[in-house]
Design a protein around this motif. Sequence first.
Motif, mmCIF file in Angstrom:
data_model
loop_
_atom_site.group_PDB
_atom_site.id
_atom_site.type_symbol
_atom_site.label_atom_id
_atom_site.label_comp_id
_atom_site.label_asym_id
_atom_site.label_seq_id
_atom_site.Cartn_x
_atom_site.Cartn_y
_atom_site.Cartn_z
ATOM 1 N N UNK A 197 -0.555 12.509 3.628
ATOM 2 C CA UNK A 197 0.545 11.712 4.199
ATOM 3 C C UNK A 197 0.247 11.324 5.646
ATOM 4 N N UNK A 198 -0.399 12.210 6.403
ATOM 5 C CA UNK A 198 -0.714 11.917 7.814
ATOM 6 C C UNK A 198 -1.673 10.730 7.927
ATOM 7 N N UNK A 222 0.838 -1.208 0.000
ATOM 8 C CA UNK A 222 0.000 0.000 0.000
ATOM 9 C C UNK A 222 0.866 1.249 0.000
ATOM 10 N N UNK A 223 1.917 1.226 0.812
ATOM 11 C CA UNK A 223 2.805 2.407 0.882
ATOM 12 C C UNK A 223 3.540 2.640 -0.424
ATOM 13 N N UNK A 251 0.749 8.151 -4.064
ATOM 14 C CA UNK A 251 -0.162 8.841 -3.145
ATOM 15 C C UNK A 251 -0.787 10.021 -3.880
ATOM 16 N N UNK A 252 -2.014 9.835 -4.303
ATOM 17 C CA UNK A 252 -2.678 10.859 -5.130
ATOM 18 C C UNK A 252 -3.708 11.617 -4.312
#
Length: 392
Positions: A354-355, A344-345, A349-350
């Motif tokens: 990030x938090x 997943x990481x 990241x769209x």
Amino acid sequence: MGREFTRQELYDLVWREPLRTLAKTLHISDVRLAKICRRANIPLPGLGYWAKRAYGKARPQPPLPPRGLGQNDTVTVGGHRSWYTRPSDEEVVRIEIPPPPSFAESLDDVTVRARKLIGQVPRKSLKQPHPLVAKLLEEDEQRRQKALESSWHWDKPIFDSPIEQRRLRLINRLFWAFSRCQFKPDVTGKDAGGFCVTVGDEIVRFTLDPPGTERNNGQLRPVRTSKEPKILQLKLSWYQPPAEIPVSWIDSAGCPLEDQLTDVAVGLIVAGEWSYRHGLIRHHEWLVERKQELAEEARRQEEERQRNEREKILKREQARREKLFSDAAAWTKAALVRSYVQAVLDRPQVSISADSLTEWSTWALAEADRMDPLSQSIECLVAMPRKSCGDH
């Protein structure tokens, strides 16, 4: 709790040291010890014996007389012995079963010995009543006087009839014969419904009635059911009379009980000796049977213990096996979760902050650590299942 000795053992002791010294070791008085020995037909040294013995002037030591008829060969000192007191199961397990009891004299020899002891039954009339018969006559006289004083008096004399007078005459002669031989007779019931004689340590019970006589507890007088009330029968009060000895004597043509009294007295004494022997034999049989029962019970318990132990071992092995499979499955699941989190990481990241992604990954990895058995100590990993080392 008393100490038990055979007559021979106690005889050897009382001739080995003074009675007073021996009594102290047995924790009783010398007077009581002397009574016990006399009751067991054990001769005693007597006064002055030990002083004379010191100077070589003591009389010769007499031999131990044979056991009295019906007398127990075991003597209890400092307590009371009862046939009803059987050894506990623990004692039965510990003791070694002795050989079956044996007897030097046959019952025929016992009969000869009893006949010599009795001699001839004395021809005593009711003018010479035995103390027990005298008491019956005295009580009957009191009833007679009360009946004369009041016609309403319901307690009538019991022994006025010819048959009752004859019963008393026969019993009177027997009781004198027994007392002369140091056997204790007794009567039960105010109408002399039953009799007994203590032969040694055995109580022999008997009745003397017309055949078919019944006595109900709620009635003061015997209920006669015999078709021939003038006939008397003396019989032992045993449920299962032994075949070895006579158990009944009855009037017959030309031979009334009066002519059979010596045989009756001898038969009752022999019955006492037989009762003693029968008790010893039954006690020995009980010991053998009980010891076998306890051995069988111990064997079953040991088999049950071993079976339970095998079942426990199997259950422990099964639980250990299940724990192994469970730990391996949990470890695989934890590794799969970590791989999944990493996958997943690794994605671009769209549309997520990030938090948020960090918070989720932290939680997911913590769940993987929680379910991973390798996060525990090595001791917990190899421990048996019953040892708790925390949740997986």
